[in-house]
Design a protein around this motif. Sequence first.
Motif, PDB file in Angstrom:
ATOM      1  N   GLU A 179      61.138  83.931  46.130  1.00 18.74           N
ATOM      2  CA  GLU A 179      62.368  83.413  46.579  1.00 18.74           C
ATOM      3  C   GLU A 179      62.851  84.690  47.532  1.00 18.74           C
ATOM      4  OE1 GLU A 179      64.343  80.791  42.957  1.00 18.74           O
ATOM      5  OE2 GLU A 179      64.758  82.763  43.141  1.00 18.74           O
ATOM      6  N   THR A 180      63.523  84.182  48.565  1.00 20.07           N
ATOM      7  CA  THR A 180      64.352  85.185  49.298  1.00 20.07           C
ATOM      8  C   THR A 180      65.725  85.128  49.195  1.00 20.07           C
ATOM      9  OG1 THR A 180      62.099  85.139  50.993  1.00 20.07           O
ATOM     10  CG2 THR A 180      64.328  86.069  51.796  1.00 20.07           C
ATOM     11  N   PHE A 181      66.259  86.125  49.314  1.00 22.67           N
ATOM     12  CA  PHE A 181      67.910  86.098  49.236  1.00 22.67           C
ATOM     13  C   PHE A 181      68.367  86.855  50.546  1.00 22.67           C
ATOM     14  CE2 PHE A 181      66.018  86.668  45.125  1.00 22.67           C
ATOM     15  CZ  PHE A 181      66.801  85.821  44.413  1.00 22.67           C
ATOM     16  N   ARG A 182      69.526  86.080  51.178  1.00 23.92           N
ATOM     17  CA  ARG A 182      70.040  86.414  52.316  1.00 23.92           C
ATOM     18  C   ARG A 182      71.608  86.224  52.147  1.00 23.92           C
ATOM     19  NH1 ARG A 182      71.160  83.592  57.190  1.00 23.92           N
ATOM     20  NH2 ARG A 182      70.463  81.637  56.334  1.00 23.92           N
ATOM     21  N   ARG A 183      72.193  87.419  52.653  1.00 26.97           N
ATOM     22  CA  ARG A 183      73.766  87.172  52.755  1.00 26.97           C
ATOM     23  C   ARG A 183      73.989  86.486  53.844  1.00 26.97           C
ATOM     24  NH1 ARG A 183      77.666  91.576  54.682  1.00 26.97           N
ATOM     25  NH2 ARG A 183      79.588  91.352  53.091  1.00 26.97           N
ATOM     26  N   ILE A 184      75.072  85.570  53.565  1.00 26.76           N
ATOM     27  CA  ILE A 184      75.605  84.394  54.860  1.00 26.76           C
ATOM     28  C   ILE A 184      76.872  84.697  54.828  1.00 26.76           C
ATOM     29  CG2 ILE A 184      73.638  82.906  54.059  1.00 26.76           C
ATOM     30  CD1 ILE A 184      75.919  81.410  52.436  1.00 26.76           C
ATOM     31  N   ASN A 185      77.098  84.410  56.214  1.00 28.69           N
ATOM     32  CA  ASN A 185      78.715  84.519  56.549  1.00 28.69           C
ATOM     33  C   ASN A 185      79.716  83.186  56.085  1.00 28.69           C
ATOM     34  OD1 ASN A 185      81.053  85.659  57.877  1.00 28.69           O
ATOM     35  ND2 ASN A 185      80.599  84.400  59.667  1.00 28.69           N
ATOM     36  N   GLN A 186      79.711  83.172  54.670  1.00 32.16           N
ATOM     37  CA  GLN A 186      80.722  82.486  53.756  1.00 32.16           C
ATOM     38  C   GLN A 186      81.129  82.854  52.704  1.00 32.16           C
ATOM     39  OE1 GLN A 186      78.534  78.873  53.060  1.00 32.16           O
ATOM     40  NE2 GLN A 186      78.008  78.296  55.212  1.00 32.16           N
ATOM     41  N   PHE A 187      82.411  82.788  52.242  1.00 29.40           N
ATOM     42  CA  PHE A 187      82.866  83.318  51.106  1.00 29.40           C
ATOM     43  C   PHE A 187      82.264  83.074  50.063  1.00 29.40           C
ATOM     44  CE2 PHE A 187      86.502  83.962  54.292  1.00 29.40           C
ATOM     45  CZ  PHE A 187      86.551  85.286  54.457  1.00 29.40           C
ATOM     46  N   ALA A 188      82.385  83.713  48.815  1.00 30.07           N
ATOM     47  CA  ALA A 188      81.512  83.363  47.632  1.00 30.07           C
ATOM     48  C   ALA A 188      82.192  82.236  46.822  1.00 30.07           C
ATOM     49  CB  ALA A 188      81.463  84.728  46.891  1.00 30.07           C
ATOM     50  N   TRP A 189      83.664  82.427  47.019  1.00 28.34           N
ATOM     51  CA  TRP A 189      84.414  81.425  46.140  1.00 28.34           C
ATOM     52  C   TRP A 189      84.369  79.849  46.785  1.00 28.34           C
ATOM     53  CZ3 TRP A 189      86.883  85.603  48.568  1.00 28.34           C
ATOM     54  CH2 TRP A 189      87.378  85.456  49.746  1.00 28.34           C
ATOM     55  N   LYS A 190      83.724  79.947  47.817  1.00 24.64           N
ATOM     56  CA  LYS A 190      83.521  78.696  48.792  1.00 24.64           C
ATOM     57  C   LYS A 190      82.066  78.040  48.264  1.00 24.64           C
ATOM     58  CE  LYS A 190      86.557  79.026  52.540  1.00 24.64           C
ATOM     59  NZ  LYS A 190      86.777  78.958  54.150  1.00 24.64           N
ATOM     60  N   ASN A 191      81.338  78.850  47.710  1.00 22.48           N
ATOM     61  CA  ASN A 191      79.913  78.312  47.381  1.00 22.48           C
ATOM     62  C   ASN A 191      79.837  78.466  45.825  1.00 22.48           C
ATOM     63  OD1 ASN A 191      78.026  78.173  49.930  1.00 22.48           O
ATOM     64  ND2 ASN A 191      79.677  79.757  50.402  1.00 22.48           N
ATOM     65  N   GLY A 192      80.830  78.571  45.244  1.00 18.96           N
ATOM     66  CA  GLY A 192      80.843  78.460  43.755  1.00 18.96           C
ATOM     67  C   GLY A 192      80.221  79.875  43.146  1.00 18.96           C
ATOM     68  N   GLN A 193      80.256  80.974  43.687  1.00 20.13           N
ATOM     69  CA  GLN A 193      79.834  82.400  43.269  1.00 20.13           C
ATOM     70  C   GLN A 193      81.082  82.988  42.811  1.00 20.13           C
ATOM     71  OE1 GLN A 193      76.820  84.081  45.907  1.00 20.13           O
ATOM     72  NE2 GLN A 193      75.890  82.069  46.070  1.00 20.13           N
ATOM     73  N   GLY A 194      82.161  82.579  42.334  1.00 24.94           N
ATOM     74  CA  GLY A 194      83.494  83.301  41.917  1.00 24.94           C
ATOM     75  C   GLY A 194      83.864  84.029  43.250  1.00 24.94           C
ATOM     76  N   ILE A 195      84.806  85.334  43.129  1.00 25.86           N
ATOM     77  CA  ILE A 195      85.435  86.082  43.903  1.00 25.86           C
ATOM     78  C   ILE A 195      84.366  87.045  44.704  1.00 25.86           C
ATOM     79  CG2 ILE A 195      87.467  85.813  42.686  1.00 25.86           C
ATOM     80  CD1 ILE A 195      86.898  88.828  41.957  1.00 25.86           C
ATOM     81  N   SER A 230      84.881 100.143  41.344  1.00 22.88           N
ATOM     82  CA  SER A 230      84.025  98.976  41.602  1.00 22.88           C
ATOM     83  C   SER A 230      84.116  98.591  42.989  1.00 22.88           C
ATOM     84  CB  SER A 230      84.369  98.004  40.700  1.00 22.88           C
ATOM     85  OG  SER A 230      83.858  96.969  40.975  1.00 22.88           O
ATOM     86  N   ASN A 231      82.972  97.938  43.518  1.00 24.52           N
ATOM     87  CA  ASN A 231      82.772  97.440  45.089  1.00 24.52           C
ATOM     88  C   ASN A 231      82.368  95.918  44.817  1.00 24.52           C
ATOM     89  OD1 ASN A 231      81.396  96.678  47.335  1.00 24.52           O
ATOM     90  ND2 ASN A 231      81.849  98.935  48.008  1.00 24.52           N
ATOM     91  N   ILE A 232      83.127  95.354  45.396  1.00 24.90           N
ATOM     92  CA  ILE A 232      83.034  93.729  45.198  1.00 24.90           C
ATOM     93  C   ILE A 232      82.601  93.254  46.734  1.00 24.90           C
ATOM     94  CG2 ILE A 232      83.824  91.517  44.507  1.00 24.90           C
ATOM     95  CD1 ILE A 232      85.695  92.855  42.359  1.00 24.90           C
ATOM     96  N   ASP A 233      81.656  92.511  46.668  1.00 30.54           N
ATOM     97  CA  ASP A 233      81.222  91.832  48.010  1.00 30.54           C
ATOM     98  C   ASP A 233      81.709  90.454  48.212  1.00 30.54           C
ATOM     99  OD1 ASP A 233      80.092  90.916  50.487  1.00 30.54           O
ATOM    100  OD2 ASP A 233      78.171  91.385  49.587  1.00 30.54           O
ATOM    101  N   PRO A 234      82.701  90.087  49.083  1.00 30.13           N
ATOM    102  CA  PRO A 234      83.343  88.747  49.094  1.00 30.13           C
ATOM    103  C   PRO A 234      82.386  87.574  49.561  1.00 30.13           C
ATOM    104  CG  PRO A 234      84.171  90.002  50.687  1.00 30.13           C
ATOM    105  CD  PRO A 234      83.321  90.824  50.154  1.00 30.13           C
ATOM    106  N   TYR A 235      81.138  87.906  50.019  1.00 28.59           N
ATOM    107  CA  TYR A 235      80.510  86.947  50.695  1.00 28.59           C
ATOM    108  C   TYR A 235      79.293  86.366  49.941  1.00 28.59           C
ATOM    109  CZ  TYR A 235      82.752  88.036  55.250  1.00 28.59           C
ATOM    110  OH  TYR A 235      83.498  88.103  56.244  1.00 28.59           O
ATOM    111  N   ALA A 236      78.833  85.003  50.306  1.00 25.35           N
ATOM    112  CA  ALA A 236      77.698  84.705  49.280  1.00 25.35           C
ATOM    113  C   ALA A 236      76.506  85.076  49.631  1.00 25.35           C
ATOM    114  CB  ALA A 236      77.924  82.945  49.494  1.00 25.35           C
ATOM    115  N   VAL A 237      75.846  84.626  48.722  1.00 22.89           N
ATOM    116  CA  VAL A 237      74.138  84.876  48.829  1.00 22.89           C
ATOM    117  C   VAL A 237      73.625  83.654  48.736  1.00 22.89           C
ATOM    118  CG1 VAL A 237      72.099  86.394  47.924  1.00 22.89           C
ATOM    119  CG2 VAL A 237      74.339  87.438  48.211  1.00 22.89           C
TER     120      VAL A 237
END
Length: 931
Positions: free
Chosen positions: A745-761, A728-735
């Motif tokens: 809708e447009t999706f963009r990877r941002i320089n913030q951790f996922a767990w700080k944006n409520g997107q789990g680990i 498995s490969n887990i991306d730690p950053y939020a979208v």
Amino acid sequence: MRAIELTLRKISTKLNKAQAAVSGHKILFLLISGLWLIPQFASAQRPTKPPVEKVLVTPDTLTPPSRTLPLADTLAARQDTLINLDSAKIMPTSDIQTDILYFAEDSIITDFTENKVYLYKNAWFEYGEMKLEADRIVIDWKNSELYATGVTDSLGTVTGNPFFTDQGTSYEIRKEMRYNFKSQKAIIKDVVTEQQDGVLRGETIKKTEDGSIYLDHGYYTTCKLTKPHWHISSSKIKSIPGKQVVSGPFNLYFNGIPTPLGLPFGLIPDTPEEKASGVIFPSYGKEQTRGIFLRDLGYYFAINDYIHARITGDIFSKGGWGLKSQAIYTKRYRYSGGFNVDFQKFVSPETELNPVDYNTFRIQWNHTPITRGTGKFSASVNAGSTSYFNNVVSQNNFSNNVTADLNSNISYSKQFAGTPFSLSANFRHSQSVQTGEVRLDLPTIAVNMNRQSPFKNVKFEPLKTLNIAWNFNMQNTISNRLQQQLGVNNPELGSGPRTIPFNLENFGLLLQNANNGAKNSIPLSSNFTLFNYFTGTASVNYNELWYLQRINYYYNPTEERVDRIIEDGFNRVGFYTSSFAMNTNFYGFYNFKPSSKIQTIRHHIAPTFGFNFTPDFSDPSYGYYQEVQVDESGRIQRFSRHQGFVYGGAPPGESRALSIGIRNVLEAKILNAKDSTSENATKKIPLLESFNVNTAYNFAADSFKLSPFQISARTSFFDRKLSVNLTSNIDPYAVQTIPGENGTETFRRINQFAWKNGQGIGTIRNASLNMNASINPRSGQSPGEVRDELTQDFIQRGGVVDEFAQNEINRIVSDPSQYIDWDIPWNLTVGYNLAYSRQINNNKNITQTMNLSGDVSISEKWKINFNTGYDFQTAELTQTMIGIARDLHCWQMNVNWVPFGKFTSYNIDIRVKSSILQDLKVSRRRTFFDL
């Protein structure tokens, strides 16, 4: 006194008489001697003539010298008139060359009038390599003949039939036999004899001195039963030992029932495999598209003990033909190899609605050396036209027809004795069957220096373990895939990459786009212990690339794009990386109660910490990258001056990264219920063979410093019959989701951790699950064990496991009908594969397949085997094969059916098990050409 005087007088008188007799003999001897000597003295007084001198004449060189040799002595030597008669040296002559031994259990009767000997009951007669056994043997000394037969009892039962052995060949005689032990010829009535893997039987047999036998109304079979399941029947058969069995017109019989199958003559080899040459008989049949055909008609050449070859051809009634050449060679303790060429041509008639037209070929060559000396040459060539596997179908190996790539490698390596240096050269070839792309590496040269420890005598550990090496690689690559990059490359190429035909017409363009360069690599490393429990590794790796070109970029305002031009000249690229790693091991134990089945659980943890540093070689000050305007706004972008080169360029971006990895192993020790002895009272089982987590953090990056988490796990169950692998490969950053116009809708990877944006680990970007199991009611062999057994058996028979042999072994393993274990009632192999991927825009892709293969025994002699699969995404079955196998004692019947797909076909083979009659079969084939 008177008596004494008379006695003395008598004695004196006798002495006087004896003396007178002696004197008389002396006088007689003197007279004879005188008569012989007087003539001799007289002849000695005659005057002798002087010898005449022989005149020497100069030889004439124009005439050939005389072939008559002069006598060495003109005086003929007198022959000894006394003949040496030594009776001990006189040997009588006889036709019997060795001892004759005979025996009989019941009685031996000698008839002196007829000069015959009769042997009864369990009798035998031996003469040299010949031995005859029977219940009744008659020895005729006068005619040097033997007569043998069985004995008929009062009930009419015949017992003790003759059994004859001569020159290693045995003859089981049902009636009688006459044998002349002087001429070694025999006449035998109703006899059975074994020739290599076959059995010969005839009503009357004539055996000659050299061991050849002539059969009248005989048959040949490989079935060893008294009533064979099949045989070849012919009125005349001749067997030449060590060569072949030849027959006149023959018919094929099944269970005594004649069939219409036969040929005007038969030729069965009876020669050791390494010396057998002969005709290869074709297989025949009919296809709807190509018509009636004869396949693999040719000749096998056993040239010598080192080289064998075969040439065969195919012919089709509707305009097609093929030619194949195969050769193998070997030299003991030196090398072995093989060379195969296959050319096929077919053109459909003009009246065909779906015409087929192709010329295709394939070349294979393998050369395997035996390790000897410091030099080694090896080759593995597999090349051909891209249409070969689409037209030439392998009935028994479907993997050949879906082969995506052809790869070849010819290599030479040399180790310089007494030095740390070695040299290797490789000529590589790769070819994609699907895209037609061809790549040649002509050549790849490597010079390597093994690791050296210059400070190995120093006590300081970091210096003592310091080692250095050097590797030099040079490569020249030619490809028919020409890439259009960043605008103008070649104006005639168009706007995108394309593949051009790899032929002589395009050879100049292929050379013009050749990719070449050289690479130097100097690794420097040292290992040492830190704080007694940690192992540290420090390393520096310097790389230098050499090219004869580089790229200059410029902005093209007219086309509003970046174009490039090639600048010729020697160009070097130097860069380095450095790293430091530290690792250790932790062990944890949990012990259970002594009465518990689980005794102990052990947890092994191996953490690894590393730090690496790489400068930013994309800085224009190094000269490896160029900053270029890319649009009208004046935006600047960096481009590598060696983009697309054979070894690439210097790595862009600075790296100061900390890497972290943790490896876990979980094992248990349990009581062994099958063995309670002290040595094997417990056994270890894996609970978790490995569970690994890896990531890295780059302090020099301006964003996205934390790398994705790489997670992998592996374990097995039920005594390793079921294996499970997970990655498995887990991306730690939020979208971030950005609403657009029209509800998009447009999706963009941002320089913030996922767990700080409520997107789990994090988000799982890629994952895969593989499960494989092999199940049968007994401890049967798995496909891997079958492959190992076949490989070892092949090696023990003197074979060399090259690519061709490995492919044949894999074909047998993958096709259950070729390797059937009749002792296992059923066997099932299951494989399950799941792959998952998720893009940043939330597009998901899931592939899920299951593969099934195995066999089931319907009865002791019947088996059904299958190989199939299911694609859950398309809800369709994958390539499927169903086969039925029947053990017919001396025959094997296989029915294979591919019910659907591109290679839909069926074939029925009834094949003799004997190795020398593998081409004797009754076949009906139908391929996808017929459908």
